[in-house]
Design an enzyme around this catalytic site. Structure first.
Site, PDB file in Angstrom:
ATOM      1  N   LYS A 224       0.772  -1.273  -0.093  1.00 57.57           N
ATOM      2  CA  LYS A 224      -0.044   0.208   0.168  1.00 57.57           C
ATOM      3  C   LYS A 224       0.827   1.441  -0.184  1.00 57.57           C
ATOM      4  CE  LYS A 224      -3.536   2.333   2.569  1.00 57.57           C
ATOM      5  NZ  LYS A 224      -4.270   2.650   3.903  1.00 57.57           N
ATOM      6  N   GLU A 230      10.563  -4.663   4.276  1.00 54.61           N
ATOM      7  CA  GLU A 230      11.011  -6.093   3.864  1.00 54.61           C
ATOM      8  C   GLU A 230      10.186  -6.111   2.297  1.00 54.61           C
ATOM      9  OE1 GLU A 230       9.013  -4.747   6.591  1.00 54.61           O
ATOM     10  OE2 GLU A 230       8.993  -6.113   8.086  1.00 54.61           O
ATOM     11  N   GLY A 285      -4.750  -1.798   5.246  1.00 54.57           N
ATOM     12  CA  GLY A 285      -3.870  -3.174   4.645  1.00 54.57           C
ATOM     13  C   GLY A 285      -4.730  -4.291   4.944  1.00 54.57           C
ATOM     14  N   ARG A 286      -4.822  -4.523   6.209  1.00 49.50           N
ATOM     15  CA  ARG A 286      -5.900  -5.914   6.597  1.00 49.50           C
ATOM     16  C   ARG A 286      -7.219  -5.976   6.010  1.00 49.50           C
ATOM     17  NH1 ARG A 286      -4.352  -2.453  10.602  1.00 49.50           N
ATOM     18  NH2 ARG A 286      -6.033  -1.652  11.688  1.00 49.50           N
ATOM     19  N   GLU A 371      -4.282  -6.415  15.093  1.00 45.80           N
ATOM     20  CA  GLU A 371      -3.956  -5.028  14.663  1.00 45.80           C
ATOM     21  C   GLU A 371      -5.090  -4.076  14.549  1.00 45.80           C
ATOM     22  OE1 GLU A 371      -0.448  -5.004  11.621  1.00 45.80           O
ATOM     23  OE2 GLU A 371      -1.954  -4.250  10.496  1.00 45.80           O
ATOM     24  N   HIS A 402      -3.949 -33.137  18.156  1.00 46.64           N
ATOM     25  CA  HIS A 402      -2.636 -33.872  18.470  1.00 46.64           C
ATOM     26  C   HIS A 402      -1.566 -32.971  19.152  1.00 46.64           C
ATOM     27  CE1 HIS A 402      -4.420 -37.412  16.819  1.00 46.64           C
ATOM     28  NE2 HIS A 402      -4.969 -36.677  15.757  1.00 46.64           N
ATOM     29  N   LYS A 530       9.560  -0.660  13.607  1.00 44.41           N
ATOM     30  CA  LYS A 530      10.154  -0.084  12.189  1.00 44.41           C
ATOM     31  C   LYS A 530      11.195   1.002  12.397  1.00 44.41           C
ATOM     32  CE  LYS A 530       5.645  -0.835   9.587  1.00 44.41           C
ATOM     33  NZ  LYS A 530       4.768  -0.331   8.585  1.00 44.41           N
TER      34      LYS A 530
HETATM   35  O1  F6P Z   1       2.289  -4.413   9.891  1.00 43.76           O
HETATM   36  C1  F6P Z   1       1.905  -2.958   9.541  1.00 43.76           C
HETATM   37  C2  F6P Z   1       1.483  -2.784   8.233  1.00 43.76           C
HETATM   38  O2  F6P Z   1       1.530  -1.397   8.137  1.00 43.76           O
HETATM   39  C3  F6P Z   1      -0.002  -3.375   8.044  1.00 43.76           C
HETATM   40  O3  F6P Z   1      -0.962  -2.678   8.532  1.00 43.76           O
HETATM   41  C4  F6P Z   1       0.295  -3.644   6.407  1.00 43.76           C
HETATM   42  O4  F6P Z   1      -0.863  -4.546   6.072  1.00 43.76           O
HETATM   43  C5  F6P Z   1       1.531  -4.075   6.373  1.00 43.76           C
HETATM   44  O5  F6P Z   1       2.378  -3.317   7.273  1.00 43.76           O
HETATM   45  C6  F6P Z   1       1.964  -3.792   5.071  1.00 43.76           C
HETATM   46  O6  F6P Z   1       2.079  -2.390   4.513  1.00 43.76           O
HETATM   47  P1  F6P Z   1       2.494  -2.079   3.211  1.00 43.76           P
HETATM   48  O7  F6P Z   1       1.097  -2.718   2.368  1.00 43.76           O
HETATM   49  O8  F6P Z   1       2.258  -0.686   3.007  1.00 43.76           O
HETATM   50  O9  F6P Z   1       3.691  -2.575   2.531  1.00 43.76           O
END
Ligand code: F6P
Length: 569
Positions: A224, A230, A285-286, A371, A402, A530
């Protein structure tokens, strides 16, 4: 329009939490005092109609909360609490696209993403639904091109492998859906292969690339913000790999598409204009798998199945908007979650899908619920006066029987369990589905009834046990029972039901948030880690002063990690 506020939930953090609940709803405090010591089996004995009274239907779904520590009067009081919290107003505001996410001044547009084409959703004077429609059309076109082998890579070979690079909401939802709905012969039938790379651990990308053919691979960089460390590191790693495999001179653009709100950053990465799929700022995002973030689903499963998921989610949206609270599934499950946490004191909830296809559901729900509702302040910024969301964890049945079911049956604490059971197999094999469903229902029954001394004594005496050995054997085998659960029976796990199930959980999360008085659509807590990762990374790279201001433990860990890294060189 400014969104109104629900009943104030703020107050003095020094006040004991139970005192606040007493003040908020003395009736519910009394109900909790009555039900906490009650035996669930007695509640069934006292009310022969209990299973019917506390089960709820929607289409051909059956949701049974009769094994929860609740009764009809307490449920009615909880629904009353939802009314007092102005839930109807908040639901209307959600669907109207109002800016419910106060701390970021954004709406929560996930329901608009699955609304039929005729519906307009106007935010700041712009019909965002029209933009969403345009993006959906482009997604459908790309899905068809890929599935028809019309999209080719730098060498002219058709794309047959997709790798989604993203994390959190840009990974969990699409990964769950691709996993849940793929048929056993999906790839053989012509769908592109799919892989998801989320972790910045280099092993994740390296293992995935080892299975890819560079000339036929398309990377979807899903972010987003397009600033997530990452995802950017993995996207750069993928580009470097492509350059090595295909030759640095080959134009690599045909191997990338982007899903983002940050179109400029995607362009700067080298994405072609036609390969950038925008999403609205107001899609969290979620909550984003319904947007262009679902591109990987559409490519892997085809547009029809993605559209059916949207239809299923929309059907749940309508149910949530239009159904009176006493028959409204997200409302009932939301108030129950709040009851379990706030009035019965459960700080955990276990979720067990009896479907291998839903193996990723617990991870998805962790992000969605924790979250969203892992907050300690109200939307006005005041300290919460009672607990918010319970921790959620789980795994598929029957495997988890199990693993952690022993703890559920005989451990020292009671944790409510949620069983999700699609009844019909999409791909039947012998008698297995019947065994699967039988295990789900039997586990819920076992948690309820337990195993008691009289029956055990009889059995063990018959086996020859006596004296202290007999008493020890009884104690070891005794299951207290009286442990709460909810069971959700679905006819089958198809695209529509999956869409509806995920929308049900989204709305339940929202209902809980309204009762807690919090904003479920921001996640400021994630930012701190972060931010701190940056100086630590600089220190690991050799910047001697990057963590000078850090605590002694962190400084020592950085030093040790540097030494260990150097040893390996
Ligand atoms: O984990 C934090 C977060 O901001 C989530 O809310 C989001 O889904 C994720 O990082 C990834 O963010 P992006 O889509 O901006 O890379």
């Amino acid at each position: 329009m400014r969104v109104g506020h629900a009943a104030p939930a703020s107050g003095n953090a020094e006040t004991p939490m139970h005192a606040n609940l007493d003040a908020q709803s003395p009736d519910l405090t009394a109900a909790a005092q009555r039900l906490r010591p009650a035996r669930l089996a007695d509640l069934f004995a006292q009310d022969p109609e209990r299973a019917r009274r506390l089960s709820f239907g929607w289409n051909d779904w059956h949701v049974d909360v009769s094994k929860e520590r609740i009764d009809a009067p307490a449920l009615a009081q909880l629904l009353q609490l939802a009314t007092q919290a102005n839930l109807a107003h908040w639901i209307a505001a959600l669907f109207a696209g109002e800016k419910l996410n106060l701390s970021e001044q954004r709406p929560a547009l996930h329901p608009a993403l699955r609304a039929p084409d005729a519906d307009a959703v106007v935010v700041d004077g712009v019909d965002v639904a029209a933009e969403m429609r345009a993006t959906r059309e482009r997604m459908a076109t790309l899905a068809t091109a890929i599935r028809d082998r019309q999209r080719v890579g730098a060498t002219g070979r058709p794309i047959t492998q997709i790798v989604n690079i993203g994390i959190g909401g840009s990974d969990l939802g699409p990964r769950l859906c691709c996993d849940a709905l793929a048929d056993p012969g999906e790839t053989a039938a012509g769908s592109p292969e799919i892989a998801f790379v989320s972790n910045v651990d280099p092993a994740h990308l390296a293992r995935t690339l080892a299975r890819c053919d560079a000339a036929a691979t398309l990377f979807i960089v899903t972010s987003k913000t397009f600033t997530t460390q990452e995802t950017l590191a993995n996207a750069q790693g993928a580009r470097a790999w492509l350059a090595r495999e295909l030759g640095a001179t080959a134009g690599l653009a045909p191997h990338f598409v982007a899903v983002t709100t940050n179109v400029g950053a995607a362009r700067a990465f080298g994405m072609r204009e036609d390969d950038i799929f925008p999403m609205a700022e107001g899609v969290g995002g979620r909550y984003s798998l319904w947007s262009a973030v679902g591109l990987s689903i559409a490519l892997r499963l085809g547009w029809r199945r993605f559209a059916e998921m949207l239809e299923g989610a929309h059907a749940m949206d309508l149910h949530f908007r239009q159904t009176p609270f006493p028959r409204n599934l997200p409302v009932i499950l939301g108030v129950l979650a709040c009851w379990n946490t706030r009035w019965l004191g459960h700080s955990q909830r276990v979720v067990v899908p009896y479907a291998q296809a839903l193996a990723r559901l617990p991870a998805y729900l962790q992000q969605l619920q924790l979250e969203s509702n892992g907050k300690s302040v109200t939307r006005d910024g005041a300290a919460l006066r009672a607990p918010s969301a319970a921790a959620v964890w789980g795994d598929v049945g029957t495997d988890s029987q199990h693993a952690f079911f022993q703890w559920l049956h005989q451990g020292t604490q009671e944790v409510p369990v949620e069983f999700i059971v699609p009844v019909r197999a999409r791909h039947p094999l012998g008698d297995q589905q019947r065994l699967l469903v039988a295990n789900a229902l039997a586990q819920a029954q076992a948690l309820l009834v337990g195993r008691h001394d009289d029956a055990l004594r009889k059995e063990l005496l018959a086996q020859g046990y006596a004296g202290t050995q007999l008493e020890a054997a009884i104690a070891a085998r005794r299951c207290p029972g009286n442990r709460a659960s909810t069971t959700i029976l679905l006819p089958q796990l198809d695209a529509r039901n999956l869409g509806a199930l995920l929308a049900l959980y989204e709305h339940r999360t929202f209902v809980e948030a309204i009762l807690y008085g919090i904003n479920p659509f921001d996640q400021w807590g994630v930012e701190l880690g972060k931010t701190l990762a940056k100086p630590v990374a600089a220190a690991l790279a050799g910047d001697a002063h990057a963590v000078d201001g850090a605590d002694a433990s962190t400084r020592t860990l950085v030093e040790k990690a540097r030494a260990l890294a150097a040893d390996g060189r």
